[in-house]
Design a protein around this motif. Structure first.
Motif, mmCIF file in Angstrom:
data_model
loop_
_atom_site.group_PDB
_atom_site.id
_atom_site.type_symbol
_atom_site.label_atom_id
_atom_site.label_comp_id
_atom_site.label_asym_id
_atom_site.label_seq_id
_atom_site.Cartn_x
_atom_site.Cartn_y
_atom_site.Cartn_z
ATOM 1 N N UNK A 76 -0.343 1.766 -2.312
ATOM 2 C CA UNK A 76 0.324 2.193 -0.783
ATOM 3 C C UNK A 76 -0.295 4.155 -2.015
ATOM 4 N N UNK A 77 -0.741 4.724 -1.683
ATOM 5 C CA UNK A 77 -0.803 6.250 -2.079
ATOM 6 C C UNK A 77 0.205 6.810 -2.460
ATOM 7 N N UNK A 78 1.204 6.778 -2.005
ATOM 8 C CA UNK A 78 2.648 7.106 -3.132
ATOM 9 C C UNK A 78 2.595 6.175 -4.011
ATOM 10 N N UNK A 79 2.955 4.958 -4.165
ATOM 11 C CA UNK A 79 3.411 4.359 -4.745
ATOM 12 C C UNK A 79 2.299 4.096 -6.174
ATOM 13 N N UNK A 80 1.361 4.238 -6.327
ATOM 14 C CA UNK A 80 0.799 4.958 -6.959
ATOM 15 C C UNK A 80 0.280 5.706 -7.094
ATOM 16 N N UNK A 81 0.635 7.379 -7.061
ATOM 17 C CA UNK A 81 0.693 8.571 -7.658
ATOM 18 C C UNK A 81 2.217 8.238 -8.890
#
Lengths: 154, 213
Positions: B154-159
Protein backbone atom coordinates in the motif's frame (compact mmCIF):
# COMPACT_ATOMS: atom_id res chain seq x y z
CA UNK A 1 38.33 -17.75 10.96
CA UNK A 2 36.21 -14.72 11.79
CA UNK A 3 34.06 -14.30 14.85
CA UNK A 4 30.90 -16.36 15.07
CA UNK A 5 27.68 -14.51 14.31
CA UNK A 6 24.15 -15.15 15.52
CA UNK A 7 20.94 -14.84 13.51
CA UNK A 8 20.08 -11.39 14.88
CA UNK A 9 23.49 -9.98 13.93
CA UNK A 10 23.41 -11.65 10.53
CA UNK A 11 20.01 -10.19 9.63
CA UNK A 12 21.07 -6.77 10.84
CA UNK A 13 24.02 -6.98 8.46
CA UNK A 14 21.98 -7.76 5.32
CA UNK A 15 22.02 -4.18 4.16
CA UNK A 16 25.68 -3.56 4.97
CA UNK A 17 26.60 -6.74 3.08
CA UNK A 18 24.52 -5.63 0.10
CA UNK A 19 26.24 -2.25 0.07
CA UNK A 20 29.66 -3.88 0.56
CA UNK A 21 30.22 -1.99 3.79
CA UNK A 22 31.26 -4.95 5.96
CA UNK A 23 34.87 -5.45 6.95
CA UNK A 24 36.44 -8.57 5.45
CA UNK A 25 36.40 -10.35 8.81
CA UNK A 26 32.74 -9.59 9.44
CA UNK A 27 31.89 -10.47 5.86
CA UNK A 28 33.45 -13.89 6.30
CA UNK A 29 31.52 -14.41 9.53
CA UNK A 30 28.33 -13.30 7.77
CA UNK A 31 28.82 -15.71 4.86
CA UNK A 32 29.75 -18.55 7.22
CA UNK A 33 26.56 -17.95 9.18
CA UNK A 34 24.44 -17.97 6.02
CA UNK A 35 26.05 -21.23 4.90
CA UNK A 36 25.11 -22.88 8.18
CA UNK A 37 21.68 -21.31 8.78
CA UNK A 38 18.93 -22.10 6.23
CA UNK A 39 16.56 -19.62 7.92
CA UNK A 40 18.90 -16.66 7.49
CA UNK A 41 19.91 -17.84 4.02
CA UNK A 42 16.26 -17.84 2.94
CA UNK A 43 15.67 -14.47 4.57
CA UNK A 44 18.65 -13.04 2.68
CA UNK A 45 17.27 -14.33 -0.63
CA UNK A 46 13.91 -12.71 0.14
CA UNK A 47 15.75 -9.50 1.01
CA UNK A 48 17.64 -9.69 -2.30
CA UNK A 49 14.43 -9.38 -4.29
CA UNK A 50 13.67 -5.86 -3.07
CA UNK A 51 17.25 -4.76 -2.34
CA UNK A 52 18.10 -3.59 -5.88
CA UNK A 53 15.64 -0.73 -5.38
CA UNK A 54 15.74 -0.34 -1.63
CA UNK A 55 19.47 -0.56 -1.00
CA UNK A 56 21.34 0.20 -4.20
CA UNK A 57 22.26 3.74 -5.07
CA UNK A 58 22.78 3.07 -8.74
CA UNK A 59 20.10 2.05 -11.21
CA UNK A 60 21.66 0.18 -14.14
CA UNK A 61 20.87 1.51 -17.56
CA UNK A 62 18.13 -0.34 -19.37
CA UNK A 63 19.65 -2.78 -21.84
CA UNK A 64 18.10 -3.53 -25.19
CA UNK A 65 16.65 -6.85 -24.04
CA UNK A 66 15.16 -5.12 -21.00
CA UNK A 67 13.29 -2.45 -22.96
CA UNK A 68 9.49 -2.48 -22.54
CA UNK A 69 8.96 -3.42 -26.19
CA UNK A 70 11.20 -6.47 -25.91
CA UNK A 71 9.73 -7.36 -22.51
CA UNK A 72 6.27 -7.47 -24.05
CA UNK A 73 7.49 -9.69 -26.85
CA UNK A 74 9.11 -12.19 -24.51
CA UNK A 75 6.65 -14.94 -23.57
CA UNK A 76 6.23 -15.61 -19.88
CA UNK A 77 6.81 -19.02 -18.34
CA UNK A 78 4.67 -21.03 -16.01
CA UNK A 79 5.73 -19.91 -12.51
CA UNK A 80 4.08 -16.57 -13.08
CA UNK A 81 0.92 -18.38 -14.03
CA UNK A 82 1.15 -20.47 -10.89
CA UNK A 83 1.55 -17.33 -8.85
CA UNK A 84 -1.27 -15.61 -10.66
CA UNK A 85 -3.45 -18.69 -10.23
CA UNK A 86 -3.09 -18.25 -6.48
CA UNK A 87 -4.32 -14.69 -6.80
CA UNK A 88 -7.18 -15.86 -9.04
CA UNK A 89 -8.16 -18.57 -6.55
CA UNK A 90 -8.18 -15.96 -3.83
CA UNK A 91 -10.34 -13.73 -6.00
CA UNK A 92 -12.82 -16.56 -6.73
CA UNK A 93 -12.91 -17.48 -3.09
CA UNK A 94 -13.83 -13.93 -2.09
CA UNK A 95 -16.48 -13.70 -4.87
CA UNK A 96 -18.11 -17.00 -3.84
CA UNK A 97 -17.99 -15.96 -0.17
CA UNK A 98 -19.71 -12.68 -1.05
CA UNK A 99 -22.35 -14.53 -3.10
CA UNK A 100 -23.04 -16.92 -0.24
CA UNK A 101 -23.32 -14.05 2.22
CA UNK A 102 -25.73 -12.29 -0.13
CA UNK A 103 -27.87 -15.43 -0.52
CA UNK A 104 -27.91 -15.93 3.25
CA UNK A 105 -28.97 -12.29 3.66
CA UNK A 106 -31.83 -12.68 1.16
CA UNK A 107 -33.09 -15.85 2.87
CA UNK A 108 -32.90 -14.19 6.29
CA UNK A 109 -34.77 -11.14 5.01
CA UNK A 110 -37.46 -13.31 3.44
CA UNK A 111 -37.94 -15.30 6.62
CA UNK A 112 -38.09 -12.20 8.80
CA UNK A 113 -40.71 -10.61 6.52
CA UNK A 114 -42.85 -13.68 5.76
CA UNK A 115 -43.02 -15.22 9.27
CA UNK A 116 -44.49 -12.24 11.22
CA UNK A 117 -47.06 -11.53 8.48
CA UNK A 118 -48.29 -15.11 8.72
CA UNK A 119 -48.65 -14.84 12.47
CA UNK A 120 -50.36 -11.45 12.23
CA UNK A 121 -52.87 -12.80 9.75
CA UNK A 122 -53.64 -15.62 12.11
CA UNK A 123 -54.19 -13.17 14.95
CA UNK A 124 -56.34 -10.82 12.84
CA UNK A 125 -58.53 -13.63 11.57
CA UNK A 126 -59.13 -14.79 15.12
CA UNK A 127 -60.23 -11.51 16.68
CA UNK A 128 -61.97 -8.41 15.35
CA UNK A 129 -60.23 -5.14 16.17
CA UNK A 130 -62.12 -2.86 18.52
CA UNK A 131 -61.70 0.72 17.24
CA UNK A 132 -63.12 3.65 19.14
CA UNK A 133 -64.55 5.94 16.41
CA UNK A 134 -64.04 9.30 18.14
CA UNK A 135 -61.54 11.66 16.52
CA UNK A 136 -61.92 15.33 17.27
CA UNK A 137 -60.49 17.05 14.21
CA UNK A 138 -61.50 20.67 14.65
CA UNK A 139 -61.39 21.25 18.37
CA UNK A 140 -64.22 21.63 20.88
CA UNK A 141 -67.59 22.89 19.61
CA UNK A 142 -67.10 21.60 16.09
CA UNK A 143 -66.59 18.02 17.03
CA UNK A 144 -66.96 15.60 14.18
CA UNK A 145 -66.35 11.93 14.59
CA UNK A 146 -65.48 9.07 12.32
CA UNK A 147 -67.35 5.86 12.50
CA UNK A 148 -65.77 2.48 12.03
CA UNK A 149 -66.26 2.52 8.22
CA UNK A 150 -64.25 5.75 7.83
CA UNK A 151 -67.25 8.10 7.35
CA UNK A 152 -68.41 10.94 9.57
CA UNK A 153 -70.76 9.98 12.34
CA UNK A 154 -73.43 12.59 12.88
CA UNK B 1 50.02 14.35 -0.71
CA UNK B 2 47.88 15.21 2.28
CA UNK B 3 48.95 18.85 2.02
CA UNK B 4 47.88 18.95 -1.63
CA UNK B 5 44.51 17.44 -0.78
CA UNK B 6 44.03 19.99 1.99
CA UNK B 7 44.91 22.91 -0.23
CA UNK B 8 42.50 21.68 -2.92
CA UNK B 9 39.80 21.30 -0.31
CA UNK B 10 40.49 24.81 1.04
CA UNK B 11 40.35 26.29 -2.45
CA UNK B 12 37.15 24.35 -3.18
CA UNK B 13 35.49 25.51 0.03
CA UNK B 14 36.53 29.10 -0.75
CA UNK B 15 34.84 29.00 -4.16
CA UNK B 16 31.78 26.89 -3.30
CA UNK B 17 29.06 28.92 -1.65
CA UNK B 18 27.05 27.37 1.17
CA UNK B 19 23.37 26.57 0.58
CA UNK B 20 22.16 29.42 2.77
CA UNK B 21 24.05 31.97 0.71
CA UNK B 22 22.62 30.61 -2.53
CA UNK B 23 19.12 30.71 -1.07
CA UNK B 24 19.56 34.34 -0.07
CA UNK B 25 20.76 35.16 -3.57
CA UNK B 26 17.84 33.28 -5.14
CA UNK B 27 15.44 35.23 -2.94
CA UNK B 28 17.07 38.42 -4.15
CA UNK B 29 16.23 37.46 -7.71
CA UNK B 30 19.48 35.90 -8.95
CA UNK B 31 18.26 33.12 -11.22
CA UNK B 32 21.62 31.34 -11.38
CA UNK B 33 21.70 30.82 -7.62
CA UNK B 34 18.74 28.47 -7.53
CA UNK B 35 20.00 26.63 -10.60
CA UNK B 36 23.24 25.93 -8.78
CA UNK B 37 21.32 24.83 -5.71
CA UNK B 38 19.24 22.47 -7.83
CA UNK B 39 22.22 20.93 -9.55
CA UNK B 40 23.87 20.41 -6.17
CA UNK B 41 20.90 18.49 -4.74
CA UNK B 42 19.65 16.82 -7.89
CA UNK B 43 21.31 13.41 -7.40
CA UNK B 44 19.75 12.52 -4.01
CA UNK B 45 16.36 13.79 -5.17
CA UNK B 46 16.56 11.64 -8.30
CA UNK B 47 17.63 8.62 -6.30
CA UNK B 48 14.73 9.05 -3.89
CA UNK B 49 12.20 9.33 -6.73
CA UNK B 50 13.63 6.21 -8.35
CA UNK B 51 13.07 4.26 -5.15
CA UNK B 52 9.37 5.00 -5.50
CA UNK B 53 8.88 4.66 -9.25
CA UNK B 54 10.48 2.42 -11.86
CA UNK B 55 9.34 4.69 -14.68
CA UNK B 56 12.30 6.97 -15.40
CA UNK B 57 10.16 9.56 -17.16
CA UNK B 58 7.85 9.84 -14.18
CA UNK B 59 10.78 10.02 -11.78
CA UNK B 60 12.29 12.83 -13.87
CA UNK B 61 8.96 14.70 -13.90
CA UNK B 62 8.76 14.41 -10.13
CA UNK B 63 12.29 15.76 -9.76
CA UNK B 64 11.33 18.78 -11.87
CA UNK B 65 8.14 19.30 -9.93
CA UNK B 66 9.99 19.05 -6.62
CA UNK B 67 12.38 21.83 -7.59
CA UNK B 68 9.54 23.96 -8.92
CA UNK B 69 7.69 23.57 -5.63
CA UNK B 70 10.85 24.29 -3.68
CA UNK B 71 11.45 27.45 -5.71
CA UNK B 72 7.87 28.62 -5.21
CA UNK B 73 8.06 27.96 -1.47
CA UNK B 74 11.58 29.26 -0.95
CA UNK B 75 10.33 32.22 1.09
CA UNK B 76 8.91 29.82 3.67
CA UNK B 77 12.27 28.07 4.15
CA UNK B 78 13.78 28.62 7.60
CA UNK B 79 17.52 28.39 8.05
CA UNK B 80 17.28 26.26 11.22
CA UNK B 81 16.71 23.23 9.00
CA UNK B 82 19.27 22.03 6.44
CA UNK B 83 18.10 22.78 2.91
CA UNK B 84 18.55 19.12 1.92
CA UNK B 85 16.12 17.96 4.63
CA UNK B 86 13.58 20.63 3.67
CA UNK B 87 13.81 19.65 0.02
CA UNK B 88 13.56 15.96 0.90
CA UNK B 89 10.27 16.60 2.73
CA UNK B 90 8.88 18.20 -0.43
CA UNK B 91 10.00 15.26 -2.57
CA UNK B 92 8.60 12.69 -0.15
CA UNK B 93 5.20 14.33 -0.06
CA UNK B 94 5.10 14.59 -3.85
CA UNK B 95 6.05 10.93 -4.28
CA UNK B 96 3.55 9.86 -1.63
CA UNK B 97 0.75 11.79 -3.35
CA UNK B 98 1.72 10.28 -6.69
CA UNK B 99 1.76 6.77 -5.22
CA UNK B 100 -1.74 7.28 -3.86
CA UNK B 101 -2.93 8.70 -7.15
CA UNK B 102 -1.57 5.77 -9.13
CA UNK B 103 -2.72 3.14 -6.68
CA UNK B 104 -3.98 0.04 -8.47
CA UNK B 105 -5.41 -3.22 -7.27
CA UNK B 106 -2.67 -5.70 -6.29
CA UNK B 107 -4.16 -8.31 -8.67
CA UNK B 108 -3.39 -6.08 -11.62
CA UNK B 109 0.24 -6.01 -10.65
CA UNK B 110 0.66 -9.76 -10.56
CA UNK B 111 1.38 -10.34 -14.20
CA UNK B 112 3.52 -12.82 -16.00
CA UNK B 113 7.22 -12.71 -15.40
CA UNK B 114 9.55 -12.31 -18.33
CA UNK B 115 12.46 -14.62 -19.06
CA UNK B 116 15.08 -12.17 -17.70
CA UNK B 117 13.04 -11.73 -14.53
CA UNK B 118 12.74 -15.47 -14.09
CA UNK B 119 16.47 -15.86 -14.70
CA UNK B 120 17.09 -13.33 -12.00
CA UNK B 121 14.78 -15.15 -9.59
CA UNK B 122 16.53 -18.42 -10.38
CA UNK B 123 19.85 -16.77 -9.61
CA UNK B 124 18.50 -15.44 -6.30
CA UNK B 125 17.30 -18.93 -5.45
CA UNK B 126 20.48 -20.78 -6.31
CA UNK B 127 23.57 -18.52 -6.40
CA UNK B 128 25.81 -17.60 -3.50
CA UNK B 129 25.06 -14.32 -1.66
CA UNK B 130 28.19 -12.73 -3.16
CA UNK B 131 27.14 -13.62 -6.70
CA UNK B 132 23.65 -12.27 -6.08
CA UNK B 133 25.01 -8.88 -4.98
CA UNK B 134 27.41 -8.71 -7.92
CA UNK B 135 24.73 -9.67 -10.44
CA UNK B 136 22.14 -7.24 -9.09
CA UNK B 137 24.33 -4.26 -9.89
CA UNK B 138 24.29 -4.88 -13.60
CA UNK B 139 20.81 -6.29 -14.11
CA UNK B 140 18.09 -3.88 -14.92
CA UNK B 141 15.47 -6.65 -14.56
CA UNK B 142 16.48 -7.07 -10.92
CA UNK B 143 15.36 -3.48 -10.42
CA UNK B 144 12.17 -3.99 -12.39
CA UNK B 145 11.26 -7.06 -10.38
CA UNK B 146 12.03 -5.27 -7.13
CA UNK B 147 9.69 -2.48 -8.19
CA UNK B 148 6.97 -5.00 -9.02
CA UNK B 149 7.39 -6.50 -5.59
CA UNK B 150 7.26 -3.10 -3.91
CA UNK B 151 4.22 -2.14 -6.01
CA UNK B 152 2.28 -4.76 -4.06
CA UNK B 153 2.53 -2.64 -0.93
CA UNK B 154 0.00 0.00 0.00
CA UNK B 155 1.24 3.56 -0.60
CA UNK B 156 1.53 4.25 3.14
CA UNK B 157 3.50 1.06 3.75
CA UNK B 158 5.81 1.60 0.81
CA UNK B 159 6.54 5.18 1.75
CA UNK B 160 7.46 4.26 5.31
CA UNK B 161 9.61 1.34 4.20
CA UNK B 162 11.56 3.41 1.68
CA UNK B 163 12.13 6.23 4.14
CA UNK B 164 13.10 4.00 7.02
CA UNK B 165 15.16 1.30 5.31
CA UNK B 166 16.58 3.13 2.30
CA UNK B 167 16.86 6.72 3.45
CA UNK B 168 17.76 5.85 7.05
CA UNK B 169 15.21 8.27 8.45
CA UNK B 170 14.16 7.87 12.08
CA UNK B 171 10.58 7.15 13.11
CA UNK B 172 10.18 10.68 14.48
CA UNK B 173 11.56 12.22 11.27
CA UNK B 174 9.14 10.20 9.14
CA UNK B 175 6.23 11.07 11.43
CA UNK B 176 7.08 14.78 11.22
CA UNK B 177 7.49 14.70 7.44
CA UNK B 178 4.23 12.89 6.72
CA UNK B 179 2.23 14.40 9.58
CA UNK B 180 1.54 10.99 11.14
CA UNK B 181 1.88 9.69 14.69
CA UNK B 182 5.01 7.71 15.54
CA UNK B 183 2.84 4.70 16.38
CA UNK B 184 1.38 4.75 12.88
CA UNK B 185 4.84 4.86 11.34
CA UNK B 186 5.97 1.87 13.40
CA UNK B 187 2.87 -0.16 12.58
CA UNK B 188 3.16 0.63 8.88
CA UNK B 189 6.85 -0.34 8.80
CA UNK B 190 6.11 -3.63 10.56
CA UNK B 191 3.22 -4.45 8.22
CA UNK B 192 5.18 -3.48 5.13
CA UNK B 193 8.04 -5.82 6.01
CA UNK B 194 5.61 -8.67 6.65
CA UNK B 195 3.81 -8.20 3.34
CA UNK B 196 7.06 -7.82 1.43
CA UNK B 197 8.49 -11.00 2.96
CA UNK B 198 5.30 -12.92 2.15
CA UNK B 199 5.29 -11.85 -1.49
CA UNK B 200 9.02 -12.48 -1.91
CA UNK B 201 8.64 -15.99 -0.50
CA UNK B 202 5.74 -16.63 -2.85
CA UNK B 203 7.69 -15.41 -5.89
CA UNK B 204 10.75 -17.49 -5.09
CA UNK B 205 8.75 -20.62 -4.29
CA UNK B 206 6.88 -20.25 -7.62
CA UNK B 207 10.23 -20.14 -9.40
CA UNK B 208 11.48 -23.19 -7.42
CA UNK B 209 8.37 -25.17 -8.35
CA UNK B 210 8.98 -24.37 -12.00
CA UNK B 211 12.65 -25.31 -11.80
CA UNK B 212 11.78 -28.64 -10.14
CA UNK B 213 9.67 -29.75 -13.13
Amino acid sequence: MGCAMNCFEARRDFRAFWRRELSSERREAFLAHLRGCPGCDGAFRNFALSAPVMHSDVTPERRREDSPRVREAVPARRPAMAYRATARRREWFSISAAAMALAAGVVAAYLSVSAPVGNLNDVLSQQEPQVEPVVDLFGPGTAQTFNQDGGFAG
Amino acid sequence: MLAIARSVERRWSATVKPDQELIAEALNGQAGAFAELASRHRAPVERLCQRFFSDHELARDLVQESFLKAFAALKTYRAEMPFAAWLRAIVINLCYDELRRRRRKPEELVGDFTEPELDWMQLVNTASPEDIVAAAEERRNAHDLAHRLLDMLKPDDRTVLVLKDSEDMSVSEIAATLGWSEAKVKIRAFRARQVLRKHAERMLSAERRWAAR
